[in-house]
Scaffold this active site. Sequence first.
Site, PDB file in Angstrom:
ATOM      1  N   TRP A 199       3.539 -12.550  13.372  1.00 40.71           N
ATOM      2  CA  TRP A 199       2.084 -12.581  13.244  1.00 40.71           C
ATOM      3  C   TRP A 199       1.578 -13.862  13.930  1.00 40.71           C
ATOM      4  CZ3 TRP A 199      -0.978 -16.246  10.701  1.00 40.71           C
ATOM      5  CH2 TRP A 199      -2.344 -15.946  10.682  1.00 40.71           C
ATOM      6  N   ASP A 366     -17.155  -7.310  10.580  1.00 41.25           N
ATOM      7  CA  ASP A 366     -15.731  -7.107  10.291  1.00 41.25           C
ATOM      8  C   ASP A 366     -15.534  -6.720   8.830  1.00 41.25           C
ATOM      9  OD1 ASP A 366     -12.671  -7.985  10.245  1.00 41.25           O
ATOM     10  OD2 ASP A 366     -13.287  -8.076  12.350  1.00 41.25           O
ATOM     11  N   LYS A 476     -13.839  -1.291  15.344  1.00 40.01           N
ATOM     12  CA  LYS A 476     -12.549  -1.998  15.335  1.00 40.01           C
ATOM     13  C   LYS A 476     -11.684  -1.295  14.306  1.00 40.01           C
ATOM     14  CE  LYS A 476     -10.680  -6.656  14.427  1.00 40.01           C
ATOM     15  NZ  LYS A 476     -11.087  -8.027  14.064  1.00 40.01           N
ATOM     16  N   ASP A 478      -8.472  -1.258  12.340  1.00 38.96           N
ATOM     17  CA  ASP A 478      -7.452  -2.230  11.944  1.00 38.96           C
ATOM     18  C   ASP A 478      -6.341  -1.542  11.150  1.00 38.96           C
ATOM     19  OD1 ASP A 478      -6.252  -4.700  11.565  1.00 38.96           O
ATOM     20  OD2 ASP A 478      -8.007  -5.629  10.635  1.00 38.96           O
ATOM     21  N   MET A 479      -5.205  -2.194  10.991  1.00 42.67           N
ATOM     22  CA  MET A 479      -4.063  -1.661  10.240  1.00 42.67           C
ATOM     23  C   MET A 479      -3.242  -2.864   9.820  1.00 42.67           C
ATOM     24  SD  MET A 479      -0.698  -0.701  10.333  1.00 42.67           S
ATOM     25  CE  MET A 479       0.394   0.665  10.157  1.00 42.67           C
ATOM     26  N   CYS A 526      -6.427  -2.665  16.515  1.00 39.49           N
ATOM     27  CA  CYS A 526      -6.038  -3.964  15.969  1.00 39.49           C
ATOM     28  C   CYS A 526      -5.008  -3.676  14.890  1.00 39.49           C
ATOM     29  CB  CYS A 526      -7.291  -4.610  15.366  1.00 39.49           C
ATOM     30  SG  CYS A 526      -6.964  -6.097  14.428  1.00 39.49           S
ATOM     31  N   ASP A 548      -4.288 -12.512  16.018  1.00 33.40           N
ATOM     32  CA  ASP A 548      -5.195 -13.269  15.152  1.00 33.40           C
ATOM     33  C   ASP A 548      -5.201 -14.737  15.530  1.00 33.40           C
ATOM     34  OD1 ASP A 548      -6.258 -11.257  13.694  1.00 33.40           O
ATOM     35  OD2 ASP A 548      -4.842 -11.399  12.032  1.00 33.40           O
TER      36      ASP A 548
HETATM   37  C1  DGJ Z   1      -6.754  -8.503  10.693  1.00 32.43           C
HETATM   38  C2  DGJ Z   1      -7.469  -8.603  12.009  1.00 32.43           C
HETATM   39  O1  DGJ Z   1      -6.582  -8.948  13.012  1.00 32.43           O
HETATM   40  C3  DGJ Z   1      -8.608  -9.605  11.887  1.00 32.43           C
HETATM   41  O2  DGJ Z   1      -9.235  -9.759  13.127  1.00 32.43           O
HETATM   42  C4  DGJ Z   1      -9.560  -9.136  10.840  1.00 32.43           C
HETATM   43  O3  DGJ Z   1     -10.183  -7.950  11.247  1.00 32.43           O
HETATM   44  C5  DGJ Z   1      -8.833  -8.940   9.521  1.00 32.43           C
HETATM   45  N1  DGJ Z   1      -7.682  -8.104   9.661  1.00 32.43           N
HETATM   46  C6  DGJ Z   1      -9.752  -8.344   8.498  1.00 32.43           C
HETATM   47  O4  DGJ Z   1      -9.113  -8.033   7.340  1.00 32.43           O
END
Ligand code: DGJ
Length: 736
Positions: A199, A366, A476, A478-479, A526, A548
């Site tokens: 990460w 977000d 966006k 996300d996961m 993402c 991130d």
């Molecule tokens: C992980 C993403 O990479 C971040 O940019 C953000 O959207 C967070 N999750 C939100 O929980």
Amino acid sequence: MSIFYNDKQRSFRLDAKDTSYMMKYTEEGYLCHVYYGKKVPDEDLGYLLRFDESPRTPLENNRDRATFLDTTPFEYSCFGIGDYREAAFKILDDKGMTAVDLRYKSHRIYKGKPELEGMPATFATDESGCETLEITMEDKPSGLEAVLVYTAFDKLDVITRSVRVNNVGSRSIQLTRVLSACIDFDTDKFDMITLNGSWARERAVERCRLHHGKQLIDSIKGESSHQNNPFVALCDNNTDEDRGEVFGFNFVYSGNFFAQAEVTQHKKTRFVMGINPLDFTWLLEPGETFTAPEVVMVHSDEGLGKMSRTFHDLYRGNLIRGEYKDKRRPILINNWEATYFNFDTEKIISIAREASKLGIEMLVMDDGWFGHRDSDNSSLGDWFVYEKKIQGGLKYLVDEVNKLGMKFGLWFEPEMISPDSDLYRAHPDWAIQIEGRPLTMSREQYVLDYSNKDVRDYIYSMMRKILDSANIEYIKWDMNRQFTEIGSNFLPANRQRELWHRYVLGVYDVMNRLTTDYPHILLENCSGGGARFDPGMLYYSPQIWCSDDTDAIERLKIQHGTSMCYPCSAMGAHVSDCPNHTVGRNTPFRTRGHVAMVGTFGYELDVTRIPQEDRDSIPAQIEEFNKYNTLVRTGDHYRIGNVFEDNTWDAWMFVSKDKTDALLEFVQVLARPNERSRRIKLKGLDPDAYYYEESEPDRKISGAALMNAGINIAKIWGADGISGDFASKILHFIKT
Ligand code: DGJ
């Protein structure tokens, strides 16, 4: 025509731009790999197989057949018949047997490139001139046929491979391994390059020399992962950025994968790539078909740089789709690092108001706008608006942002469920789980069972309600967690091990519906930063959040590694605040802009609170981004520095396809004493043309001089005249 078959020799030749790929099958039907490399005109290089050299003879029942099977280069290796190297294909039949022996049955050649049902894949366009070869192999005892599918791209050094397995017999067969590609190289003199990390440290370039035994990367996390990207390059030991031979492999898939190079007893290399066979089985009933995802293979005889540019061209032209494929992306501001969960309507509008004055074009809200989400411990699955925070509702907020002349974008995490959610209270069985075992929590959430269509339908219908309720122009997706306790309440016992792959197919299904129903929405993928930066995702979203870690200096490595096979136009990159939230580093605002300009560009900060000086510099920064964005998005990318080898500087270039326009970006990572300037050799220019740097129109220098002799970049001093760490510079070269 790029695919040739010679009936007499039983040989196939595929020609991509400057690449040839050859195979041949024996009288007994063994399909052997003959050659992969720089283009050759010959129809048959069968002599390379050394069949005339005893004891390698394929004849059935011959005492040396076993030697033949363990030493011959096979096109698609089978388990249990005497080839002890890595198998590409393995089964478990209804009698408990695992051996399988695929032999040539037939083939067909046709123009174009087929789609892979329910899965992402590169596609042919009118210009790409693709031709496809399908070789059907059969294993009579099991009743299975494996169709090996190859497509050659006329104008790129690209050949793609995938496999379809048909059960044409009458027995139920478990497939326990269906890799997508297997190549036997006649050498062990390879270095293996992989993109590894963690990460906030995704896709670091690692290079090691192959040695006897197996060297592999994989993912068993349910996603392509932060730790290993589904990319491998095998190159000559002396290949560098600009010279030498390299074979690049990238798996068009977003789940568990496996890629391995094995140096065998006779110093050959078998490379395989595909869905991770660990914990995988697929029950194939009579009449059913299983399709293995695509592997993209790129050959370059001009080093890693050319390999990367080939991948970039392929992905920009023949993988990425949709309205934003060839378009500049709106400059966005995302509130994540600005507010985390601590925001409301007023705060979002205040950010948008300030951002709009500076020329920022889209506000992205977000995580934290739904259910009752005030931290990461609740509400995933409850895709309705959190009225306490979003006072006046979503439509009001979006309208207000639109009134400021900005677009509006929204964050979702559609694959997840929080134990504290209405959805979990109503459907605890919708989480991936194993009855009788405690469920492992990660980021206080569980994974939804996307193998179940009801789950997908429900989540998608909730998303639709939100998307139809206001003018949302960006998502966006996300996961944020990996899988544990891999079990579905909806699959029978003999199909439980299919869950990994069925999950990925389920994600592709929802992404397909979303991009079909909302073609105007810009989708950015993402996964906890860049854990799913893979070609599978690029098929649905033209851009992916890289990491991130938004620190400009860390990003040098992350973006360098990502550029190995992914185009800069797809790299989600933002200017964030300092000290940086991940590493605590302070860097000049200008450098942050120059590094983010490589990607999609945007801001991830509270623009109402950053230093006035930084805020004042945003309009000029945006102007600079706009000036170069077409070149960055559509030009050829050249890596010049390598921060993995020398962490004191970095440089890279973008050169327009017609070589009239070139941008050099330079970052002085750590200023060094007694060094007044640094010599940089440019790349990709026309050696016979003359160029001038925009700020010195009277000084003309030939492309040959700029590339062979180079230029001196004077040391950049900080505002205090003493320090110069993390400073950056861009130079714009224009052909006279
Ligand atoms: C992980 C993403 O990479 C971040 O940019 C953000 O959207 C967070 N999750 C939100 O929980």
